[in-house]
Design a protein around this motif. Structure first.
Motif, PDB file in Angstrom:
ATOM      1  N   GLN A  87      83.667 -54.527 -22.534  1.00  0.00           N
ATOM      2  CA  GLN A  87      82.823 -53.999 -21.524  1.00  0.00           C
ATOM      3  C   GLN A  87      81.179 -54.011 -21.656  1.00  0.00           C
ATOM      4  OE1 GLN A  87      85.084 -50.605 -20.336  1.00  0.00           O
ATOM      5  NE2 GLN A  87      86.019 -51.879 -18.677  1.00  0.00           N
ATOM      6  N   VAL A  88      80.860 -54.456 -20.780  1.00  0.00           N
ATOM      7  CA  VAL A  88      79.347 -54.497 -20.887  1.00  0.00           C
ATOM      8  C   VAL A  88      78.982 -53.944 -19.349  1.00  0.00           C
ATOM      9  CG1 VAL A  88      77.060 -55.748 -21.052  1.00  0.00           C
ATOM     10  CG2 VAL A  88      79.218 -56.739 -22.074  1.00  0.00           C
ATOM     11  N   VAL A  89      77.936 -52.741 -20.021  1.00  0.00           N
ATOM     12  CA  VAL A  89      77.303 -51.786 -18.651  1.00  0.00           C
ATOM     13  C   VAL A  89      75.887 -51.826 -18.792  1.00  0.00           C
ATOM     14  CG1 VAL A  89      77.607 -49.793 -17.431  1.00  0.00           C
ATOM     15  CG2 VAL A  89      79.732 -50.853 -18.717  1.00  0.00           C
ATOM     16  N   GLU A  90      75.319 -52.236 -17.792  1.00  0.00           N
ATOM     17  CA  GLU A  90      73.772 -52.064 -17.355  1.00  0.00           C
ATOM     18  C   GLU A  90      73.582 -50.892 -16.723  1.00  0.00           C
ATOM     19  OE1 GLU A  90      74.939 -56.603 -16.954  1.00  0.00           O
ATOM     20  OE2 GLU A  90      75.748 -54.347 -16.025  1.00  0.00           O
ATOM     21  N   SER A  91      72.309 -50.442 -16.925  1.00  0.00           N
ATOM     22  CA  SER A  91      71.810 -49.304 -16.163  1.00  0.00           C
ATOM     23  C   SER A  91      70.470 -49.153 -16.094  1.00  0.00           C
ATOM     24  CB  SER A  91      72.399 -47.802 -16.611  1.00  0.00           C
ATOM     25  OG  SER A  91      71.885 -47.733 -17.955  1.00  0.00           O
ATOM     26  N   PHE A 106      69.660 -61.623 -18.574  1.00  0.00           N
ATOM     27  CA  PHE A 106      69.577 -62.494 -17.457  1.00  0.00           C
ATOM     28  C   PHE A 106      69.052 -61.888 -16.196  1.00  0.00           C
ATOM     29  CE2 PHE A 106      71.152 -66.407 -19.599  1.00  0.00           C
ATOM     30  CZ  PHE A 106      71.430 -65.991 -20.797  1.00  0.00           C
ATOM     31  N   ARG A 107      68.684 -62.841 -15.433  1.00  0.00           N
ATOM     32  CA  ARG A 107      68.498 -61.957 -13.850  1.00  0.00           C
ATOM     33  C   ARG A 107      68.868 -63.310 -12.830  1.00  0.00           C
ATOM     34  NH1 ARG A 107      61.917 -61.423 -13.897  1.00  0.00           N
ATOM     35  NH2 ARG A 107      61.351 -63.619 -13.624  1.00  0.00           N
ATOM     36  N   GLN A 108      68.964 -62.747 -11.815  1.00  0.00           N
ATOM     37  CA  GLN A 108      69.314 -63.484 -10.458  1.00  0.00           C
ATOM     38  C   GLN A 108      68.560 -62.949  -9.314  1.00  0.00           C
ATOM     39  OE1 GLN A 108      73.378 -64.860  -9.765  1.00  0.00           O
ATOM     40  NE2 GLN A 108      72.789 -66.521  -8.517  1.00  0.00           N
ATOM     41  N   THR A 147      61.958 -59.145  -8.615  1.00  0.00           N
ATOM     42  CA  THR A 147      63.007 -58.614  -8.142  1.00  0.00           C
ATOM     43  C   THR A 147      64.309 -59.380  -8.266  1.00  0.00           C
ATOM     44  OG1 THR A 147      61.633 -57.533  -6.347  1.00  0.00           O
ATOM     45  CG2 THR A 147      64.057 -58.020  -5.554  1.00  0.00           C
ATOM     46  N   ALA A 148      65.239 -58.677  -8.758  1.00  0.00           N
ATOM     47  CA  ALA A 148      66.474 -59.484  -9.159  1.00  0.00           C
ATOM     48  C   ALA A 148      67.820 -58.666  -9.467  1.00  0.00           C
ATOM     49  CB  ALA A 148      66.266 -60.500 -10.194  1.00  0.00           C
ATOM     50  N   MET A 149      68.897 -59.092  -9.616  1.00  0.00           N
ATOM     51  CA  MET A 149      69.929 -58.428 -10.386  1.00  0.00           C
ATOM     52  C   MET A 149      69.726 -58.598 -11.723  1.00  0.00           C
ATOM     53  SD  MET A 149      72.531 -56.353  -9.874  1.00  0.00           S
ATOM     54  CE  MET A 149      73.283 -56.681  -8.113  1.00  0.00           C
ATOM     55  N   TYR A 150      69.913 -57.786 -12.702  1.00  0.00           N
ATOM     56  CA  TYR A 150      69.660 -58.034 -14.115  1.00  0.00           C
ATOM     57  C   TYR A 150      70.980 -57.928 -14.737  1.00  0.00           C
ATOM     58  CZ  TYR A 150      64.724 -58.595 -13.735  1.00  0.00           C
ATOM     59  OH  TYR A 150      63.445 -58.983 -13.504  1.00  0.00           O
ATOM     60  N   TYR A 151      71.185 -58.672 -15.697  1.00  0.00           N
ATOM     61  CA  TYR A 151      72.461 -58.792 -16.297  1.00  0.00           C
ATOM     62  C   TYR A 151      72.433 -58.634 -17.616  1.00  0.00           C
ATOM     63  CZ  TYR A 151      74.361 -60.283 -11.937  1.00  0.00           C
ATOM     64  OH  TYR A 151      74.517 -60.644 -10.343  1.00  0.00           O
ATOM     65  N   CYS A 152      73.120 -58.189 -18.305  1.00  0.00           N
ATOM     66  CA  CYS A 152      73.250 -58.004 -19.848  1.00  0.00           C
ATOM     67  C   CYS A 152      74.264 -58.886 -20.266  1.00  0.00           C
ATOM     68  CB  CYS A 152      73.515 -56.654 -20.257  1.00  0.00           C
ATOM     69  SG  CYS A 152      73.733 -56.189 -22.017  1.00  0.00           S
ATOM     70  N   GLY A 212      77.801 -57.965 -17.887  1.00  0.00           N
ATOM     71  CA  GLY A 212      78.138 -56.914 -17.443  1.00  0.00           C
ATOM     72  C   GLY A 212      77.867 -57.191 -15.899  1.00  0.00           C
ATOM     73  N   GLN A 213      77.992 -56.246 -14.982  1.00  0.00           N
ATOM     74  CA  GLN A 213      78.121 -56.390 -13.638  1.00  0.00           C
ATOM     75  C   GLN A 213      76.714 -56.352 -13.107  1.00  0.00           C
ATOM     76  OE1 GLN A 213      80.866 -56.858 -11.547  1.00  0.00           O
ATOM     77  NE2 GLN A 213      81.781 -57.159 -13.548  1.00  0.00           N
ATOM     78  N   GLY A 214      75.653 -56.023 -13.700  1.00  0.00           N
ATOM     79  CA  GLY A 214      74.455 -56.194 -13.166  1.00  0.00           C
ATOM     80  C   GLY A 214      73.729 -54.703 -12.768  1.00  0.00           C
ATOM     81  N   THR A 215      72.488 -54.723 -13.100  1.00  0.00           N
ATOM     82  CA  THR A 215      71.652 -53.478 -12.040  1.00  0.00           C
ATOM     83  C   THR A 215      70.608 -54.059 -11.565  1.00  0.00           C
ATOM     84  OG1 THR A 215      70.797 -51.383 -12.744  1.00  0.00           O
ATOM     85  CG2 THR A 215      70.249 -53.136 -14.044  1.00  0.00           C
TER      86      THR A 215
END
Length: 122
Positions: free
Chosen positions: A3-7, A37-39, A91-96, A113-116
């Motif tokens: 599990q990967v979790v961003e904050s 990464f980011r989207q 501005t983006a959702m950032y993923y680990c 991860g699910q992104g922050t």
């Protein structure tokens, strides 16, 4: 199951700073190569930065080079992304992401991860 979790994502003003944190379940954090990464809205996912297992080697996309810093603390089992001089286009959702292999900025990581959400207001 890894599990990967961003904050750490939030809304900040342009020119401001923010630090994102990523945690990986289990006690194998030091064995993973890591990346951010980011989207953004209506954009493809893009690589931001990558770091080797020891933290000695890093790689950055041209769009963030000189403004963002990737780092890790293997003792605390944490990955960080320090973001300075933020721009509205950040501005983006950032993923680990994590993987056993060195992939650099290639979008082939095994664990995500699910992104922050990071929002930079003008």
């Amino acid at each position: 199951q890894v599990q990967v979790v961003e904050s750490g994502g939030e809304t900040v003003q342009a020119g401001g700073s923010l630090r994102l944190t990523c945690a990986v379940s289990g006690n194998m954090f030091g064995d993973y190569y890591m990346a951010w990464f980011r989207q953004g809205p209506r954009k493809e996912r893009e690589a931001v930065a990558a770091i080797s297992r020891s933290g000695t080697n890093t790689d950055y996309s041209d769009s963030v080079k000189g403004r963002f810093t990737i780092s890790r603390d293997n003792a605390k089992m944490r990955l960080y992304l320090q973001m300075d001089s933020l721009k509205p286009e950040d501005t983006a959702m950032y993923y680990c992401a994590a993987d056993w292999r060195w992939l650099g900025l290639r979008d082939e990581y095994a664990y995500w991860g699910q992104g922050t959400q990071v929002t930079v207001s003008a």
